[in-house]
Design an enzyme around this catalytic site. Structure first.
Site: not given
Length: 250
Positions: A13, A40, A42, A55, A115
């Site tokens: 993450h 993952e 952002d 993020h 993302e």
């Protein structure tokens, strides 16, 4: 357990958020060093439309800057320190561009979930810029990125521009209209929060013909439970911990 979209059970993450400053290249490298084969991150735009790994809407929490990302030019964001807030040894770690991230993914042979994290009003633009850059720079030896977002508009753009890439609807919990939403967006998976997720929710996602990744899972027992229910992947702040307790599965 492996799947078409998620060849690896553990997804780091924002890199390895528990042990390195999130959404930085050092965090991505740490996830890989700890055994993760997928991460993952952002993607958000600067005021002048550059795609960067970030993020929050505000720069304050994870950099030495302040104010909205959407009002800050690329030159200013790229000069920020995105590491000192986490620990002194990470001083000077920059906010990466999407292009820089892709270079590191290629170097480390890491799969990725991108993302799309738009600022309000920039949902379509953020998705388009992210996809255009990834299209132009994507390494041939890597699997295509899994594109996900909480934004329906962003996922509509992803559906139209990246039909050949895997896509996932991102939500805190499974919605009542999940099946209709999945068809409308033509996604292949759901990414759901672990907090309220039940076995019935997992079965519903799988019964609709979709795969499931669960965020943010930092407990080995919960990870094992989710795997037994049929989840394809977990997204965790601490890849090393989950890999060590995952019965040899990464």
């Amino acid at each position: 357990m492996s799947s078409k979209l998620y060849p690896f059970w553990v997804v780091g993450h924002r890199g390895a958020k528990a042990v390195a400053p999130e959404n930085t290249l050092v965090s991505v490298r740490r996830a890989a060093a700890d055994g993760a084969k997928m991460v993952e991150v952002d993607i958000k735009l600067t005021a002048d439309g550059r795609a960067m790994v970030m993020h929050d809407e505000l720069l304050d929490r994870t950099t030495d800057g302040s104010g909205p990302m959407e009002h800050t030019l690329f030159e200013a964001v790229s000069a920020l320190d995105a590491g000192s807030w986490f620990a002194p040894e990470f001083k000077g770690e920059p906010v990466p561009t999407l292009e820089e991230l892709i270079d590191v993914l290629a170097e480390l042979s890491l799969a990725v979930n991108l993302e799309i994290k738009p600022c309000p009003g920039r949902e379509a633009e953020t998705a388009k810029v992210c996809i255009d850059i990834a299209r132009a720079a994507w390494p041939a030896h890597l699997p295509p990125p899994v594109l996900s977002s909480f934004s329906r508009t962003s996922m509509e753009v992803a559906r139209d521009l990246a039909r050949d890439w895997p896509r996932a609807w991102l939500d805190e919990k499974l919605s009542d209209d999940w099946e209709e939403l999945a068809v409308a967006l033509d996604v292949q998976a759901a990414h759901l929060g672990t907090k309220d997720l039940t076995e019935a929710d997992v079965r519903r996602v799988l019964a609709s013909g979709h795969e499931l990744a669960v965020w943010t899972v930092n407990d080995v027992a919960r990870a094992r439970q989710l795997r037994s229910w049929g989840a394809a992947a977990i997204i965790t702040d601490n890849p090393a911990l989950l890999i060590a307790g995952g019965d040899g599965l990464v």
